[in-house]
Design a protein around this motif. Structure first.
Motif, mmCIF file in Angstrom:
data_model
loop_
_atom_site.group_PDB
_atom_site.id
_atom_site.type_symbol
_atom_site.label_atom_id
_atom_site.label_comp_id
_atom_site.label_asym_id
_atom_site.label_seq_id
_atom_site.Cartn_x
_atom_site.Cartn_y
_atom_site.Cartn_z
ATOM 1 N N PHE A 42 4.139 -2.403 -3.483
ATOM 2 C CA PHE A 42 4.103 -2.779 -4.898
ATOM 3 C C PHE A 42 4.435 -4.269 -4.920
ATOM 4 C CE2 PHE A 42 5.881 1.688 -6.307
ATOM 5 C CZ PHE A 42 4.678 2.289 -5.969
ATOM 6 N N ARG A 111 12.999 -10.269 -6.365
ATOM 7 C CA ARG A 111 13.785 -9.124 -5.914
ATOM 8 C C ARG A 111 12.936 -8.402 -4.869
ATOM 9 N NH1 ARG A 111 14.798 -7.422 -11.461
ATOM 10 N NH2 ARG A 111 12.690 -6.579 -11.437
ATOM 11 N N THR A 113 12.763 -5.050 -2.283
ATOM 12 C CA THR A 113 13.262 -3.747 -1.838
ATOM 13 C C THR A 113 12.316 -3.228 -0.777
ATOM 14 O OG1 THR A 113 14.199 -3.228 -4.013
ATOM 15 C CG2 THR A 113 13.774 -1.363 -2.536
ATOM 16 N N HIS A 127 7.381 0.722 3.137
ATOM 17 C CA HIS A 127 7.144 0.522 1.696
ATOM 18 C C HIS A 127 7.896 -0.718 1.264
ATOM 19 C CE1 HIS A 127 6.854 1.109 -2.582
ATOM 20 N NE2 HIS A 127 8.163 1.267 -2.715
ATOM 21 N N GLN A 129 8.707 -3.132 -2.534
ATOM 22 C CA GLN A 129 8.445 -3.545 -3.902
ATOM 23 C C GLN A 129 9.021 -4.951 -4.068
ATOM 24 O OE1 GLN A 129 8.992 -2.489 -8.646
ATOM 25 N NE2 GLN A 129 9.313 -0.831 -7.204
ATOM 26 N N SER A 131 9.264 -8.204 -6.944
ATOM 27 C CA SER A 131 9.014 -8.471 -8.365
ATOM 28 C C SER A 131 9.936 -9.541 -8.916
ATOM 29 C CB SER A 131 9.206 -7.195 -9.192
ATOM 30 O OG SER A 131 10.580 -6.889 -9.359
ATOM 31 N N PRO A 133 11.782 -10.005 -12.915
ATOM 32 C CA PRO A 133 11.914 -9.258 -14.170
ATOM 33 C C PRO A 133 11.101 -9.922 -15.286
ATOM 34 C CG PRO A 133 13.924 -10.525 -13.739
ATOM 35 C CD PRO A 133 13.014 -10.753 -12.576
ATOM 36 N N VAL A 134 10.872 -9.151 -16.349
ATOM 37 C CA VAL A 134 10.118 -9.639 -17.505
ATOM 38 C C VAL A 134 11.073 -9.815 -18.679
ATOM 39 C CG1 VAL A 134 8.327 -9.028 -19.197
ATOM 40 C CG2 VAL A 134 7.990 -8.497 -16.760
ATOM 41 N N PHE A 136 10.971 -9.323 -22.203
ATOM 42 C CA PHE A 136 10.054 -8.658 -23.130
ATOM 43 C C PHE A 136 10.074 -9.305 -24.517
ATOM 44 C CE2 PHE A 136 10.123 -5.371 -19.841
ATOM 45 C CZ PHE A 136 8.775 -5.057 -19.784
ATOM 46 N N PHE B 42 17.406 -3.406 -9.697
ATOM 47 C CA PHE B 42 16.512 -4.524 -10.006
ATOM 48 C C PHE B 42 15.587 -3.994 -11.098
ATOM 49 C CE2 PHE B 42 16.526 -6.097 -5.256
ATOM 50 C CZ PHE B 42 17.839 -6.513 -5.374
ATOM 51 N N ASP B 43 15.973 -4.164 -12.353
ATOM 52 C CA ASP B 43 15.290 -3.448 -13.441
ATOM 53 C C ASP B 43 14.098 -4.241 -13.969
ATOM 54 O OD1 ASP B 43 14.954 -1.208 -15.042
ATOM 55 O OD2 ASP B 43 17.053 -1.169 -15.682
ATOM 56 N N VAL B 44 13.256 -3.566 -14.748
ATOM 57 C CA VAL B 44 11.994 -4.169 -15.200
ATOM 58 C C VAL B 44 12.235 -5.331 -16.157
ATOM 59 C CG1 VAL B 44 11.672 -2.488 -17.082
ATOM 60 C CG2 VAL B 44 9.672 -3.623 -16.081
ATOM 61 N N ALA B 45 13.298 -5.248 -16.967
ATOM 62 C CA ALA B 45 13.592 -6.314 -17.928
ATOM 63 C C ALA B 45 14.718 -7.201 -17.414
ATOM 64 C CB ALA B 45 13.969 -5.720 -19.272
ATOM 65 N N HIS B 91 8.873 6.368 -3.992
ATOM 66 C CA HIS B 91 8.201 5.492 -4.959
ATOM 67 C C HIS B 91 7.229 6.293 -5.802
ATOM 68 C CE1 HIS B 91 4.550 5.358 -2.430
ATOM 69 N NE2 HIS B 91 5.369 5.201 -1.404
ATOM 70 N N SER B 92 6.977 5.786 -6.996
ATOM 71 C CA SER B 92 6.093 6.466 -7.948
ATOM 72 C C SER B 92 5.646 5.469 -8.996
ATOM 73 C CB SER B 92 6.821 7.639 -8.615
ATOM 74 O OG SER B 92 7.978 7.179 -9.291
ATOM 75 N N PHE B 93 4.742 5.942 -9.867
ATOM 76 C CA PHE B 93 4.401 5.204 -11.081
ATOM 77 C C PHE B 93 5.031 5.958 -12.243
ATOM 78 C CE2 PHE B 93 0.721 4.488 -8.225
ATOM 79 C CZ PHE B 93 0.928 3.137 -8.008
ATOM 80 N N TRP B 109 2.892 1.484 -17.774
ATOM 81 C CA TRP B 109 3.187 2.040 -16.449
ATOM 82 C C TRP B 109 3.946 1.002 -15.632
ATOM 83 C CZ3 TRP B 109 2.664 6.943 -14.913
ATOM 84 C CH2 TRP B 109 1.785 7.776 -15.625
ATOM 85 N N ARG B 111 5.970 0.252 -11.698
ATOM 86 C CA ARG B 111 6.149 0.698 -10.311
ATOM 87 C C ARG B 111 7.632 1.003 -10.149
ATOM 88 N NH1 ARG B 111 3.252 -4.012 -8.246
ATOM 89 N NH2 ARG B 111 5.159 -5.175 -8.618
ATOM 90 N N TYR B 112 7.939 2.177 -9.586
ATOM 91 C CA TYR B 112 9.322 2.622 -9.432
ATOM 92 C C TYR B 112 9.599 2.879 -7.952
ATOM 93 C CZ TYR B 112 13.516 5.535 -9.944
ATOM 94 O OH TYR B 112 14.791 6.045 -9.853
ATOM 95 N N THR B 113 10.632 2.227 -7.413
ATOM 96 C CA THR B 113 11.096 2.483 -6.045
ATOM 97 C C THR B 113 12.577 2.819 -6.115
ATOM 98 O OG1 THR B 113 9.503 0.925 -5.087
ATOM 99 C CG2 THR B 113 11.419 1.475 -3.739
ATOM 100 N N GLN B 129 14.294 -0.323 -7.903
ATOM 101 C CA GLN B 129 13.574 -1.498 -8.386
ATOM 102 C C GLN B 129 12.440 -0.997 -9.269
ATOM 103 O OE1 GLN B 129 11.128 -5.565 -7.141
ATOM 104 N NE2 GLN B 129 12.443 -4.635 -5.579
ATOM 105 N N VAL B 130 12.304 -1.612 -10.440
ATOM 106 C CA VAL B 130 11.313 -1.206 -11.440
ATOM 107 C C VAL B 130 10.607 -2.469 -11.907
ATOM 108 C CG1 VAL B 130 10.952 0.090 -13.568
ATOM 109 C CG2 VAL B 130 12.993 0.549 -12.192
ATOM 110 N N SER B 131 9.275 -2.460 -11.885
ATOM 111 C CA SER B 131 8.583 -3.704 -12.229
ATOM 112 C C SER B 131 7.146 -3.469 -12.641
ATOM 113 C CB SER B 131 8.584 -4.661 -11.025
ATOM 114 O OG SER B 131 7.650 -4.242 -10.037
ATOM 115 N N VAL B 132 6.576 -4.518 -13.231
ATOM 116 C CA VAL B 132 5.124 -4.667 -13.363
ATOM 117 C C VAL B 132 4.734 -5.904 -12.548
ATOM 118 C CG1 VAL B 132 4.951 -3.551 -15.619
ATOM 119 C CG2 VAL B 132 5.363 -6.017 -15.503
#
Lengths: 147, 147
Positions: A42, A111, A113, A127, A129, A131, A133-134, A136, B42-45, B91-93, B109, B111-113, B129-132
């Motif tokens: 990712f 970041r 992982t 694997h 990932q 990224s 952060p965003v 929003f 490591f979060d998306v926001a 990992h998943s979406f 959606w 990406r989740y690890t 870790q969560v991201s776009v």
């Protein structure tokens, strides 16, 4: 931590050192040796959401290398690794940096992982990932944060 | 895969089911039970680049819940888990969705690890870790990609 786990953690730290050296040298063979053949990534840039296979990950690096003039930098900070028998995961803050054609030197912190597997006695990256952060509120990716 | 690994993988899938249920129900106690106390996210926001501790992760969820009117959705797709003795990663979406105050229903959606640890016989999320991904050409985060 057991002695075996300490040895495995040391081996994984060497793997990340090898990865960083291969990136700085734009060494595709060196990079390939760090990755499981069926690696799922990712990655920080998209689309797509993911790439599957070490070959696709190497293509991502080829695109990234094309952005910069050498010399390239690759710094790894705060690497933390959790080790099991033949499975491990780790995270850190990484910075890939270089000089654009216009002379600007850039390098956002990302970041990082990774999921690791021990295959035939060798740890590889199965694997990752990567990224930023965003924000929003503004809808912008945050490429200027410092760890 | 050994029988023990199959049982561990099933337990981790149940953990992710519990996480999704807790998110849909805005159930903070349920969420907390999924996380290691010293979890690093490591979060998306952002900012910041990371949060440390289950309490900080719960605050991220509090902020996310405030964006939406219920009912909330949380979908997990293509979950892949690699299991070791007491360490695993997956990992998943994932898609967190809900209705904004103006009535628009949104849910990007991501990406989740996750890195998992087995502590006192229970699997918990020790890292995520969560991201776009980012389109560096336009400088925009890609919140409309489908897995």
């Amino acid at each position: 931590m057991t002695t075996a786990h300490a040895a495995d953690e040391a081996a994984i730290r060497q793997l990340i050192d090898k990865l960083a050296e291969a990136i700085r040298a734009m060494d595709f063979e060196g990079l390939k040796a760090c990755f499981a053949p069926d690696m799922v990534s990712f990655d920080v840039a998209g689309p797509p959401l993911q790439t599957v296979g070490a070959g696709a990950k190497l293509k991502n690096w080829e695109v990234a290398f094309a952005v910069f003039q050498p010399p390239l930098g690759y710094e790894v900070r705060d690497l933390t690794i959790t080790v099991g028998n033949d499975v491990a995961f780790g995270h850190s803050f990484n910075r890939f940096s270089g000089t654009l054609e216009n002379g600007d030197r850039i390098g956002p912190w990302v970041r990082y992982t990774a999921g690791f597997r021990k295959i035939d006695g060798n740890w590889v990256i199965a694997h990752d990932q990567v990224s930023v952060p965003v924000d929003f509120g503004s809808g912008r990716p945050l490429v200027n944060l410092e760890p």
